[in-house]
Design a protein around this motif. Structure first.
Motif, PDB file in Angstrom:
ATOM      1  N   ARG A  66       0.827  -1.197   0.000  1.00  0.00           N
ATOM      2  CA  ARG A  66       0.000   0.000   0.000  1.00  0.00           C
ATOM      3  C   ARG A  66       0.866   1.253   0.000  1.00  0.00           C
ATOM      4  N   PRO A  67       0.303   2.381  -0.379  1.00  0.00           N
ATOM      5  CA  PRO A  67       1.061   3.630  -0.279  1.00  0.00           C
ATOM      6  C   PRO A  67       1.548   3.829   1.158  1.00  0.00           C
ATOM      7  N   GLY A  68       2.830   4.160   1.295  1.00  0.00           N
ATOM      8  CA  GLY A  68       3.417   4.340   2.610  1.00  0.00           C
ATOM      9  C   GLY A  68       4.197   3.140   3.112  1.00  0.00           C
ATOM     10  N   ASP A  69       4.067   1.980   2.443  1.00  0.00           N
ATOM     11  CA  ASP A  69       4.802   0.784   2.864  1.00  0.00           C
ATOM     12  C   ASP A  69       6.280   0.885   2.505  1.00  0.00           C
ATOM     13  N   HIS A  70       7.116   0.280   3.350  1.00  0.00           N
ATOM     14  CA  HIS A  70       8.539   0.098   3.049  1.00  0.00           C
ATOM     15  C   HIS A  70       8.773  -1.383   2.771  1.00  0.00           C
ATOM     16  N   THR A  71       9.417  -1.687   1.662  1.00  0.00           N
ATOM     17  CA  THR A  71       9.567  -3.079   1.233  1.00  0.00           C
ATOM     18  C   THR A  71      10.998  -3.367   0.795  1.00  0.00           C
ATOM     19  N   SER A  72      11.357  -4.637   0.903  1.00  0.00           N
ATOM     20  CA  SER A  72      12.606  -5.136   0.335  1.00  0.00           C
ATOM     21  C   SER A  72      12.448  -6.638   0.156  1.00  0.00           C
ATOM     22  N   ALA A  73      13.325  -7.250  -0.627  1.00  0.00           N
ATOM     23  CA  ALA A  73      13.208  -8.688  -0.875  1.00  0.00           C
ATOM     24  C   ALA A  73      14.520  -9.262  -1.388  1.00  0.00           C
ATOM     25  N   THR A  74      14.714 -10.553  -1.121  1.00  0.00           N
ATOM     26  CA  THR A  74      15.806 -11.341  -1.686  1.00  0.00           C
ATOM     27  C   THR A  74      15.240 -12.713  -2.044  1.00  0.00           C
ATOM     28  N   HIS A  75      16.052 -13.516  -2.751  1.00  0.00           N
ATOM     29  CA  HIS A  75      15.576 -14.865  -3.067  1.00  0.00           C
ATOM     30  C   HIS A  75      16.731 -15.849  -3.110  1.00  0.00           C
ATOM     31  N   ASN A  76      16.376 -17.130  -3.196  1.00  0.00           N
ATOM     32  CA  ASN A  76      17.347 -18.208  -3.299  1.00  0.00           C
ATOM     33  C   ASN A  76      17.767 -18.335  -4.763  1.00  0.00           C
ATOM     34  N   PRO A  77      19.030 -18.050  -5.099  1.00  0.00           N
ATOM     35  CA  PRO A  77      19.452 -18.114  -6.502  1.00  0.00           C
ATOM     36  C   PRO A  77      19.264 -19.496  -7.122  1.00  0.00           C
ATOM     37  N   GLN A  78      19.266 -20.556  -6.268  1.00  0.00           N
ATOM     38  CA  GLN A  78      19.074 -21.913  -6.779  1.00  0.00           C
ATOM     39  C   GLN A  78      17.601 -22.174  -7.109  1.00  0.00           C
ATOM     40  N   LYS A  79      16.715 -21.402  -6.480  1.00  0.00           N
ATOM     41  CA  LYS A  79      15.278 -21.511  -6.738  1.00  0.00           C
ATOM     42  C   LYS A  79      14.732 -20.097  -6.928  1.00  0.00           C
ATOM     43  N   PRO A  80      15.063 -19.487  -8.054  1.00  0.00           N
ATOM     44  CA  PRO A  80      14.730 -18.072  -8.266  1.00  0.00           C
ATOM     45  C   PRO A  80      13.218 -17.819  -8.254  1.00  0.00           C
ATOM     46  N   LEU A  81      12.866 -16.659  -7.792  1.00  0.00           N
ATOM     47  CA  LEU A  81      11.456 -16.283  -7.771  1.00  0.00           C
ATOM     48  C   LEU A  81      10.954 -15.988  -9.181  1.00  0.00           C
ATOM     49  N   ILE A  82       9.791 -16.494  -9.482  1.00  0.00           N
ATOM     50  CA  ILE A  82       9.035 -16.083 -10.663  1.00  0.00           C
ATOM     51  C   ILE A  82       7.816 -15.343 -10.126  1.00  0.00           C
ATOM     52  N   LEU A  83       7.689 -14.102 -10.502  1.00  0.00           N
ATOM     53  CA  LEU A  83       6.636 -13.298  -9.889  1.00  0.00           C
ATOM     54  C   LEU A  83       5.978 -12.351 -10.887  1.00  0.00           C
ATOM     55  N   THR A  84       4.785 -11.937 -10.510  1.00  0.00           N
ATOM     56  CA  THR A  84       4.065 -10.888 -11.235  1.00  0.00           C
ATOM     57  C   THR A  84       3.860  -9.712 -10.290  1.00  0.00           C
ATOM     58  N   TYR A  85       4.097  -8.512 -10.787  1.00  0.00           N
ATOM     59  CA  TYR A  85       3.784  -7.324  -9.996  1.00  0.00           C
ATOM     60  C   TYR A  85       2.957  -6.372 -10.862  1.00  0.00           C
ATOM     61  N   ILE A  86       2.008  -5.736 -10.238  1.00  0.00           N
ATOM     62  CA  ILE A  86       1.138  -4.774 -10.917  1.00  0.00           C
ATOM     63  C   ILE A  86       0.983  -3.558 -10.020  1.00  0.00           C
ATOM     64  N   HIS A  87       1.498  -2.418 -10.468  1.00  0.00           N
ATOM     65  CA  HIS A  87       1.329  -1.174  -9.730  1.00  0.00           C
ATOM     66  C   HIS A  87       0.053  -0.472 -10.204  1.00  0.00           C
ATOM     67  N   PHE A  88      -0.684   0.066  -9.250  1.00  0.00           N
ATOM     68  CA  PHE A  88      -1.894   0.812  -9.594  1.00  0.00           C
ATOM     69  C   PHE A  88      -2.221   1.768  -8.457  1.00  0.00           C
ATOM     70  N   ASP A  89      -3.150   2.644  -8.724  1.00  0.00           N
ATOM     71  CA  ASP A  89      -3.635   3.563  -7.702  1.00  0.00           C
ATOM     72  C   ASP A  89      -5.149   3.655  -7.842  1.00  0.00           C
ATOM     73  N   VAL A  90      -5.783   4.385  -6.945  1.00  0.00           N
ATOM     74  CA  VAL A  90      -7.226   4.574  -7.023  1.00  0.00           C
ATOM     75  C   VAL A  90      -7.538   6.063  -6.881  1.00  0.00           C
ATOM     76  N   SER A  91      -8.594   6.474  -7.524  1.00  0.00           N
ATOM     77  CA  SER A  91      -8.940   7.899  -7.535  1.00  0.00           C
ATOM     78  C   SER A  91      -9.931   8.276  -6.456  1.00  0.00           C
TER      79      SER A  91
END
Length: 263
Positions: A66-91
């Motif tokens: 959500r707006p205002g969140d602080h995030t970070s991430a890492t992954h296992n190189p032997q089992k790499p992450l496959i991910l989808t991300y979608i940024h959006f907002d609301v009016s």
């Protein structure tokens, strides 16, 4: 977000389905998240830190940042992450916002919608933005639905499986309205005891098994009388009634009319 119309979703150009590189990591930034980010893991292993709280993630892990969140991430190189991300907002101001994190037990419908969203913009699809907003609304509904099913992944999965089993039985009854269904046989089909099956069927469907069987049979009888050109005797026989008078009484009890009046 349940009350927001699709038109209130503001699409951002940041979206993709990616296979993270072996050295991939998502560094924590000084500035917090500026908009919403739907973040879903298809496979792999990693860790996501949301507002200083770590989450071990794998297939089915789903965040709504959500707006205002602080995030970070890492992954296992032997089992790499496959991910989808979608940024959006609301009016418009958003209420009923999905929980920040869950592990989805049922992923087929959710993954189909994610894939559709990304594919819309790979080519110049007609009305892509309008459809994408509809998909985002559907995704938010699925997340909210998942939030209220249970208190944890194991409980949600068990609840989903039981609901699917009961719905399959209800569909089986509806597809075979003239069959002489026994509760014991239906319970065995659902791999449940007859007593527990009867209790959960009424909880999930809203009526008892017996009532559902009769109602389904009468609904089919109405259709056959109105649209199939069959007479009352033929319909009663087709639906397993051996006593035409009993059929007529039950039909009138549920519809308020006699079979001959409907025909």
């Amino acid at each position: 977000m349940l009350r927001l119309p699709p038109s209130s979703y503001i699409l951002k150009p940041a979206f993709a389905k990616i296979v993270c590189e072996p050295g991939w990591k998502w560094q924590k930034r000084e500035k917090p998240m500026a908009n919403y980010d739907l973040f879903y893991v298809w496979s792999g292993e990693g860790e996501v830190v949301l507002n200083d709280e770590p989450f071990q993630v794998g297939k089915g892990s789903c965040f709504l940042f959500r707006p205002g969140d602080h995030t970070s991430a890492t992954h296992n190189p032997q089992k790499p992450l496959i991910l989808t991300y979608i940024h959006f907002d609301v009016s418009e101001p958003a209420t009923l916002v999905p929980e920040p994190y869950r592990v989805l037990a049922e992923t087929v419908d959710f993954e189909h919608l994610l894939s559709r969203y990304v594919r819309l913009f790979l080519v110049n699809t007609y009305a892509a933005e309008e459809e994408a907003k509809l998909i985002l609304k559907q995704l938010m509904i699925l997340l909210l639905r998942d939030d209220i099913i249970g208190t944890g992944p194991v409980e949600r999965k068990a609840s989903n499986q039981l609901t699917e089993a009961i719905h399959e039985i209800a569909n089986f009854i509806r597809q075979n309205p003239g069959a002489a269904h026994r509760v014991e046989d239906l319970a065995l089909r659902a791999q449940l005891s007859p007593r527990y099956f009867s209790i959960k069927f009424k909880d999930i469907v809203g009526v008892s098994v017996q009532t559902y069987m009769i109602r389904t049979r009468i609904e089919r009888a109405q259709h056959l009388l109105m649209h199939a050109g069959m007479n009352v005797t033929e319909v009663a026989d087709a639906l397993g009634y051996r006593d035409i008078f009993f059929f007529s009484r039950q039909f009138k009890q549920y519809t308020g009319k006699s079979p001959s009046e409907v025909r």
